[in-house]
Design a protein around this motif. Structure first.
Motif, PDB file in Angstrom:
ATOM      1  N   VAL A  56       0.732  -1.093   0.054  1.00  0.00           N
ATOM      2  CA  VAL A  56      -0.057   0.115   0.014  1.00  0.00           C
ATOM      3  C   VAL A  56       1.216   1.270   0.131  1.00  0.00           C
ATOM      4  N   ARG A  57       1.914   1.259   0.828  1.00  0.00           N
ATOM      5  CA  ARG A  57       3.042   2.433   0.811  1.00  0.00           C
ATOM      6  C   ARG A  57       3.559   2.487  -0.544  1.00  0.00           C
ATOM      7  N   ARG A  58       3.795   1.457  -1.079  1.00  0.00           N
ATOM      8  CA  ARG A  58       4.573   1.764  -2.523  1.00  0.00           C
ATOM      9  C   ARG A  58       3.647   2.284  -3.515  1.00  0.00           C
ATOM     10  N   ASN A  59       2.405   2.041  -3.262  1.00  0.00           N
ATOM     11  CA  ASN A  59       1.290   2.467  -4.380  1.00  0.00           C
ATOM     12  C   ASN A  59       0.813   3.881  -3.827  1.00  0.00           C
ATOM     13  N   LEU A  60       1.151   4.531  -2.779  1.00  0.00           N
ATOM     14  CA  LEU A  60       0.757   5.796  -2.452  1.00  0.00           C
ATOM     15  C   LEU A  60       0.879   6.903  -3.797  1.00  0.00           C
ATOM     16  N   GLY A  61       1.837   6.724  -4.458  1.00  0.00           N
ATOM     17  CA  GLY A  61       2.029   7.521  -5.570  1.00  0.00           C
ATOM     18  C   GLY A  61       1.123   7.284  -6.550  1.00  0.00           C
ATOM     19  N   ARG A  62       0.662   6.260  -6.695  1.00  0.00           N
ATOM     20  CA  ARG A  62      -0.120   5.944  -7.566  1.00  0.00           C
ATOM     21  C   ARG A  62      -1.609   6.260  -7.358  1.00  0.00           C
ATOM     22  N   ALA A  63      -1.944   6.548  -5.998  1.00  0.00           N
ATOM     23  CA  ALA A  63      -3.400   6.986  -5.528  1.00  0.00           C
ATOM     24  C   ALA A  63      -3.077   8.305  -5.941  1.00  0.00           C
ATOM     25  N   TRP A  64      -2.076   9.114  -5.534  1.00  0.00           N
ATOM     26  CA  TRP A  64      -1.948  10.428  -5.964  1.00  0.00           C
ATOM     27  C   TRP A  64      -2.287  11.043  -7.324  1.00  0.00           C
ATOM     28  N   PHE A  65      -1.600  10.105  -8.036  1.00  0.00           N
ATOM     29  CA  PHE A  65      -1.738  10.417  -9.650  1.00  0.00           C
ATOM     30  C   PHE A  65      -3.110  10.186 -10.088  1.00  0.00           C
ATOM     31  N   ASN A  83       0.738  19.461  -5.450  1.00  0.00           N
ATOM     32  CA  ASN A  83       1.397  18.624  -6.432  1.00  0.00           C
ATOM     33  C   ASN A  83       2.020  17.506  -5.577  1.00  0.00           C
ATOM     34  N   GLU A  84       3.012  16.885  -6.378  1.00  0.00           N
ATOM     35  CA  GLU A  84       3.497  15.722  -6.149  1.00  0.00           C
ATOM     36  C   GLU A  84       4.600  16.082  -4.908  1.00  0.00           C
ATOM     37  N   THR A  85       5.348  17.067  -4.997  1.00  0.00           N
ATOM     38  CA  THR A  85       6.198  17.381  -3.732  1.00  0.00           C
ATOM     39  C   THR A  85       5.402  17.745  -2.618  1.00  0.00           C
ATOM     40  N   GLU A  86       4.053  18.192  -2.592  1.00  0.00           N
ATOM     41  CA  GLU A  86       3.649  18.611  -1.314  1.00  0.00           C
ATOM     42  C   GLU A  86       2.803  17.520  -1.140  1.00  0.00           C
ATOM     43  N   ILE A 197      28.684  40.267 -11.330  1.00  0.00           N
ATOM     44  CA  ILE A 197      29.121  39.239 -12.316  1.00  0.00           C
ATOM     45  C   ILE A 197      28.233  38.629 -13.080  1.00  0.00           C
ATOM     46  N   ILE A 198      28.570  38.490 -14.341  1.00  0.00           N
ATOM     47  CA  ILE A 198      27.468  37.694 -15.274  1.00  0.00           C
ATOM     48  C   ILE A 198      27.299  36.395 -14.704  1.00  0.00           C
ATOM     49  N   THR A 199      26.206  36.268 -14.104  1.00  0.00           N
ATOM     50  CA  THR A 199      25.584  34.759 -13.465  1.00  0.00           C
ATOM     51  C   THR A 199      24.379  34.367 -14.111  1.00  0.00           C
ATOM     52  N   VAL A 200      24.660  33.075 -14.554  1.00  0.00           N
ATOM     53  CA  VAL A 200      23.693  32.472 -15.422  1.00  0.00           C
ATOM     54  C   VAL A 200      22.686  31.504 -14.422  1.00  0.00           C
ATOM     55  N   PRO A 201      21.695  31.720 -14.106  1.00  0.00           N
ATOM     56  CA  PRO A 201      20.991  31.129 -12.983  1.00  0.00           C
ATOM     57  C   PRO A 201      20.049  29.991 -13.418  1.00  0.00           C
ATOM     58  N   MET A 202      19.811  28.872 -12.854  1.00  0.00           N
ATOM     59  CA  MET A 202      19.300  27.794 -13.153  1.00  0.00           C
ATOM     60  C   MET A 202      18.772  27.349 -11.885  1.00  0.00           C
ATOM     61  N   CYS A 203      17.438  27.062 -12.011  1.00  0.00           N
ATOM     62  CA  CYS A 203      16.738  26.663 -10.771  1.00  0.00           C
ATOM     63  C   CYS A 203      16.215  25.330 -11.063  1.00  0.00           C
ATOM     64  N   LEU A 204      16.640  24.110 -10.367  1.00  0.00           N
ATOM     65  CA  LEU A 204      16.250  22.659 -10.614  1.00  0.00           C
ATOM     66  C   LEU A 204      15.187  22.313  -9.512  1.00  0.00           C
ATOM     67  N   ARG A 205      14.364  23.170  -9.016  1.00  0.00           N
ATOM     68  CA  ARG A 205      13.746  22.764  -7.727  1.00  0.00           C
ATOM     69  C   ARG A 205      12.358  21.946  -8.392  1.00  0.00           C
ATOM     70  N   PRO A 206      12.249  20.766  -7.747  1.00  0.00           N
ATOM     71  CA  PRO A 206      10.926  20.180  -8.161  1.00  0.00           C
ATOM     72  C   PRO A 206       9.737  21.108  -8.019  1.00  0.00           C
ATOM     73  N   GLY A 207       8.595  20.468  -8.798  1.00  0.00           N
ATOM     74  CA  GLY A 207       7.524  20.949  -8.623  1.00  0.00           C
ATOM     75  C   GLY A 207       7.093  22.269  -9.808  1.00  0.00           C
ATOM     76  N   ILE A 208       6.463  23.072  -9.409  1.00  0.00           N
ATOM     77  CA  ILE A 208       6.227  24.262 -10.399  1.00  0.00           C
ATOM     78  C   ILE A 208       6.294  25.415 -10.025  1.00  0.00           C
ATOM     79  N   LYS A 209       6.432  25.765  -8.736  1.00  0.00           N
ATOM     80  CA  LYS A 209       6.581  27.010  -8.059  1.00  0.00           C
ATOM     81  C   LYS A 209       7.743  27.230  -7.086  1.00  0.00           C
ATOM     82  N   GLY A 210       7.951  28.617  -6.492  1.00  0.00           N
ATOM     83  CA  GLY A 210       8.687  28.827  -5.721  1.00  0.00           C
ATOM     84  C   GLY A 210       9.708  30.013  -6.196  1.00  0.00           C
ATOM     85  N   MET A 211      10.419  30.510  -5.373  1.00  0.00           N
ATOM     86  CA  MET A 211      11.271  31.764  -5.731  1.00  0.00           C
ATOM     87  C   MET A 211      12.559  31.447  -5.374  1.00  0.00           C
ATOM     88  N   PRO A 212      13.558  31.460  -6.504  1.00  0.00           N
ATOM     89  CA  PRO A 212      13.257  31.711  -7.786  1.00  0.00           C
ATOM     90  C   PRO A 212      12.440  30.531  -8.482  1.00  0.00           C
TER      91      PRO A 212
END
Length: 930
Positions: A56-65, A83-86, A197-212
């Motif tokens: 059941v625990r392994r299938n919690l992700g399937r229940a969320w989906f 969302n999945e992260t939350e 300094i020229i800084t190239v920002p890349m945010c790899l946070r899971p999900g779809i929101k946040g700052m940045p």
């Protein structure tokens, strides 16, 4: 929990397809009722009556989906979906929330509860209150991000990077990690660096929101198609190449649109002085390029989405990287033979040459055409910084033991290490020690070479940069207890939040969630959260063994503990609980709401063996004092308490009433009869205290009224330095009708004993040794000199040659009324077998000068007859802490093997005790002498 693959689309509810292994079907987007019906059907197929808990625990992700896809069809509920992260945060493994959801799914699988009830569950839908809080939090975070950056941390980062770029250093690659807990300003610091300094920002946070906001397309591209190591290497080399090329394209576009970016031509026949005059022009152009590039990448960004320019930027990066991969061959280039990796061959893409080396060279020469900013020795000014935010996505993919995306990207970045291009990786939620694994076990053989050691992580963060000015004689105790005040102390997260959304309940709820890493109430199963609450209040220090190292990492990553310093490979990791009264206030509320004495949380904690418990019983004493203060808050009904409130909560009722009417133990000589007739109640009528956490000091010099008032502004009690003479704990006390300043301060000073030899008999000599630490006024220096007593404020000064003094006056001039210092001196005799509360009586004749009025109290034994806050049910826990305070480790009692059987335990204990002969009276320590 990963998303399952989506199966073929359902045509109708009457023609249900068979369950697709490993996934849930795609539901009807046009009909929410049908979608719920279909979802219920497939949930029933996914969860069977004979399933065990693990399945059941392994299938919690399937229940969320399944639930998420069904509810997403209802426009009224779409905004409330987790969302999945939350969802993962809500049902963390081992939590009560996970257990409750598993039980519910069991009931539904057995037809005891309808599946329709699952679509209302808080695991999938946020409550209305949570929705309002999330909305306000998102707005406050977004506004705070665009606010003024305070402090000098960006400059510190700049200087650190410049130093790490020095050609005198030969690291494996020009990169490092920025590690620390949440809300410490890591991302804002890097963003601020982007103005210089020229800084190239890349945010790899899971999900779809946040700052940045996360760069979702880039993140998904990086973690996709992880089939084998060769494929990953090829893709990452294409990524680095395309990132440098697109950055150069963007800078050229900026220059073409801003004509003031052009530099005057340089005449190489100019004198050396002329070249020096040219350098500031190059620096200024780079600064203006950096600022324009930052504006280009951040314009239009919101809490849930990046701006158009940034999205376009990474669309181009991904497109070019894919073209690079398709056009790469295994042709070896002599300049890159040492890597044995891909170079361009067969197709176009000649814009920046064959690969990352030429792309890096082109980018650097565009910024600094003539290498004016280069330096062969010492720090080098960085030209470009590649910043990977929330970079744990790289260490978590794939889950291999010998390599991951980060280790391979690190190897790729090594190719451009000769350029003044630096890479930084930021992470809070991930297992940050994966960014710097133990050097001897690093998957790269080169890293294990002494000359190629990785650079040390960066741990410096923003602290107190948003704090209100706390100048002496400007604020009162009434001001410094306000939520507005305490939220601005410490990390910038809460102060910036308050400035945009000044709601006391909301900010304390946010602090609780941060402290517990998700929930806002402390459950019995949350041992890490309990340790976080205890740490932030009691200033717990961790040992240096391996198990304590792991506990420290978890506390930093998930529970707001601060990393003070770390070395490459985390061979050394020093973590501390910050002095943050808002977090301490949240911890106070969390532990109060458990309705359990904190001593139970501490004495029975599974990680107690990792904690430095104090060899004199200081930890027990601070715990008792904090419990007392918390009870006094209940009496006073406010955050600060009167001295009388505190003593009422400390002592049994009869002893407290006796204290109120007692006279001082000592008093000012000239004012003796007057002070002698005054009572404790009268003298301390207008004095109060405020603390909700502990600060451990490192020098005796801090025990002076020149500094004591500062501790009140932070709401802190003082734990003295190790081996401090005379006292162990200081509780600052201030006059509540006056501003906080040296002249308004006094204190309760406490000496702690955990040796049973002291028993219940008051020893005057222990009180006399406290005199060195109770000179609480700047004006007291005159009296100290005249009386021959040491002046605490001068202890840190270099020793001076003694000079002869004329005999002092027979009568010491008394201080002004404002300088009168009523001091409470207390001995905690914790190990006394007999309980007792003893008030030291004033002598018939005053034998020596006292620059203050004192009340001396002897508290003997861990007993409810001595301490009001000790209940019968608490005694065992206090005794556990007392016993463990006397031992530097728990090895002799097999605390490291809690599950060993009784017979084996007896034999192992005896064997271990025989290994340390004569340290204790037990028989096993005296084997050859029996």
């Amino acid at each position: 929990m990963g998303h399952p693959n989506s199966p073929p689309k359902i045509m109708s509810s009457s023609q249900r397809p068979q369950q697709v292994p490993g996934g849930s079907p795609e539901l009807h987007p046009s009909n929410s009722a049908t979608a719920l019906e279909d979802a219920s059907y497939y949930l029933g197929r996914s969860f069977q009556p004979d399933d065990n808990v693990d399945r059941v625990r392994r299938n919690l992700g399937r229940a969320w989906f399944t639930v998420h896809r069904a509810l997403a069809t209802d426009p009224n509920l779409k905004g409330r979906l987790r969302n999945e992260t939350e969802f993962d945060a809500y049902v963390k493994p081992g939590s009560n929330e996970e257990l409750e959801l598993v039980k519910l799914l069991f009931s539904m699988a057995n037809n005891q509860v309808p599946w329709s009830d699952l679509f209302k569950h808080e695991a999938f839908l946020k409550s209305e209150a949570e929705l309002i809080y999330t909305s306000n939090s998102a707005l406050a975070t977004t506004q705070a991000w665009s606010g003024e950056f305070k402090g000098d941390l960006a400059n510190v980062l700049f200087e650190t990077i410049a130093d790490d770029l020095s050609k005198d250093k030969t690291p494996y690659a020009r990169l490092t990690t920025i590690i620390n807990s949440s809300g410490t300003g890591k991302s804002r610091m890097v963003d601020e660096l982007g103005k210089e300094i020229i800084t190239v920002p890349m945010c790899l946070r899971p999900g779809i929101k946040g700052m940045p906001p996360p760069d979702m397309k880039l993140r998904d591209w990086l973690v996709s198609q992880i089939r084998n190591r060769d494929t990953v290497q090829k893709r990452l080399r294409g990524f680095l190449f395309s990132l440098l090329v697109v950055t150069l394209r963007t800078l050229k576009t900026i220059v073409s649109e801003k004509q003031d970016m052009e530099l005057p031509s340089l005449n190489w026949e100019s004198s050396k002085e002329k070249l020096q005059d040219y350098m500031p022009l190059v620096v200024d152009r780079q600064r203006r390029l950096a600022s324009a590039f930052r504006e280009h990448m951040t314009t239009g960004q919101l809490y849930h989405a990046s701006g158009t320019h940034r999205n376009t930027f990474y669309d181009e990066v991904i497109k070019l990287a894919d073209e690079f991969v398709q056009g790469s061959t295994w042709v070896k280039d002599e300049a890159e033979r040492q890597y044995g990796w891909y170079v361009m061959g067969g197709k176009g893409l000649q814009e920046a040459g064959k690969g990352p080396l030429d792309a890096g060279e082109s980018l650097c020469r565009f910024i600094d055409e003539h290498k004016i900013l280069e330096s062969n020795h010492g720090p080098r000014r960085p030209l470009v910084v590649l910043a990977f935010d929330e970079a744990h996505a790289l260490t978590d993919n794939p889950r291999q033991t010998d390599w991951n995306l980060f280790s391979e990207l690190r190897r790729t970045l090594r190719q451009i290490q000769d350029f003044p291009i630096f890479s930084i990786f930021l992470s809070t939620a991930g297992r940050f020690n994966k960014f710097s694994p133990e050097i001897r076990s690093d998957p790269s053989a080169r890293v294990r070479e002494p000359d190629n050691r990785p650079l040390n992580p960066i741990s410096e963060i923003s602290f107190d940069d948003l704090a209100y000015p706390a100048l002496k004689d400007t604020v009162t105790i009434h001001r410094v207890v306000e939520t507005d005040w305490i939220s601005h102390l410490g990390r910038p997260l809460f102060g910036s939040y308050w400035d945009k959304f000044p709601d006391e309940l909301a900010i304390l709820d946010s602090a609780r969630q941060k402290l517990l890493n998700g929930p806002n109430e402390l459950r019995d199963d949350n041992s890490a959260g309990a340790l976080a609450c205890l740490s932030v209040r009691l200033a717990l220090e961790f040992n240096t063994d391996v198990s304590a190292h792991a506990v420290s990492c978890v506390q930093v990553e998930r529970h707001m503990r601060l990393c003070l310093s770390a070395t490459a490979g985390f061979e050394e990791l020093i973590t501390i609980p910050g002095s943050e009264p808002l977090l301490a206030e949240a911890a106070y509320e969390l532990m109060r709401d458990t309705h359990r004495n904190a001593v139970h949380h501490l004495a029975n904690h599974s990680d107690l063996n990792c904690i430095d418990r104090g060899r004199r019983g200081e930890l027990i004493a601070t715990l008792l004092i904090m419990q007392t203060y918390d009870a006094a808050r209940e009496i006073s009904g406010r955050r600060w308490v009167s001295v009388a409130n505190f003593m009422e909560a400390l002592l049994p009722t009869w002893n407290y009433e006796m204290l109120l009417q007692s006279s001082p133990t000592s008093w000012l000589v000239k004012d003796g009869p007057k002070n002698r007739d005054n009572t404790f109640q009268a003298i301390f009528k207008d004095y109060g205290m405020w603390f909700n956490h502990v600060i451990k000091i490192e020098t005796q010099e801090m025990i002076s009224s020149n500094h004591l008032w500062k501790f009140v502004t932070r709401g802190a009690m003082i734990l003295c330095a190790t081996n401090q003479e005379g006292i162990d704990i200081v509780l600052p006390i201030c006059h509540t009708t006056r501003n906080l300043c040296p002249d308004s301060m006094t204190a309760m000073v406490i000496q702690v004993k955990n040796a049973p030899t002291y028993k219940a008999t008051l020893k005057s000599s222990l009180f006399d040794t406290m005199d060195r630490a109770v000179l609480f006024s700047t004006s007291d220096s005159d009296f100290a000199e005249a009386s021959g007593e040491p002046n605490i404020t001068e202890l840190a000064e270099p020793k001076k040659k003694k000079r002869k003094m004329a005999p002092g006056p027979s009568v010491i001039p008394k201080p002004e009324a404002a300088d009168l210092k009523p001091v409470i001196r207390v001995v905690f005799d914790l190990a006394s077998p007999e309980p007792a509360v003893v008030f030291r009586q004033w002598p018939e004749v005053q034998h020596h000068f006292s620059g203050f009025t004192t009340f001396d109290i002897w508290l003997a034994g861990l007993s409810c007859k001595t301490f009001k806050q000790i209940q019968e049910a608490d005694l065992e826990s206090y005794q556990i802490l007392l016993e463990r305070s006397l031992m530097p480790h728990d090895a002799l009692s097999l605390k490291d093997e809690p599950n060993v059987g009784e017979k084996a335990r007896q034999g192992k204990e005896a064997s271990r005790q025989s290994m340390v002969p004569l340290i204790l009276p037990g028989l096993s320590h005296h084997g050859i002498h029996l």
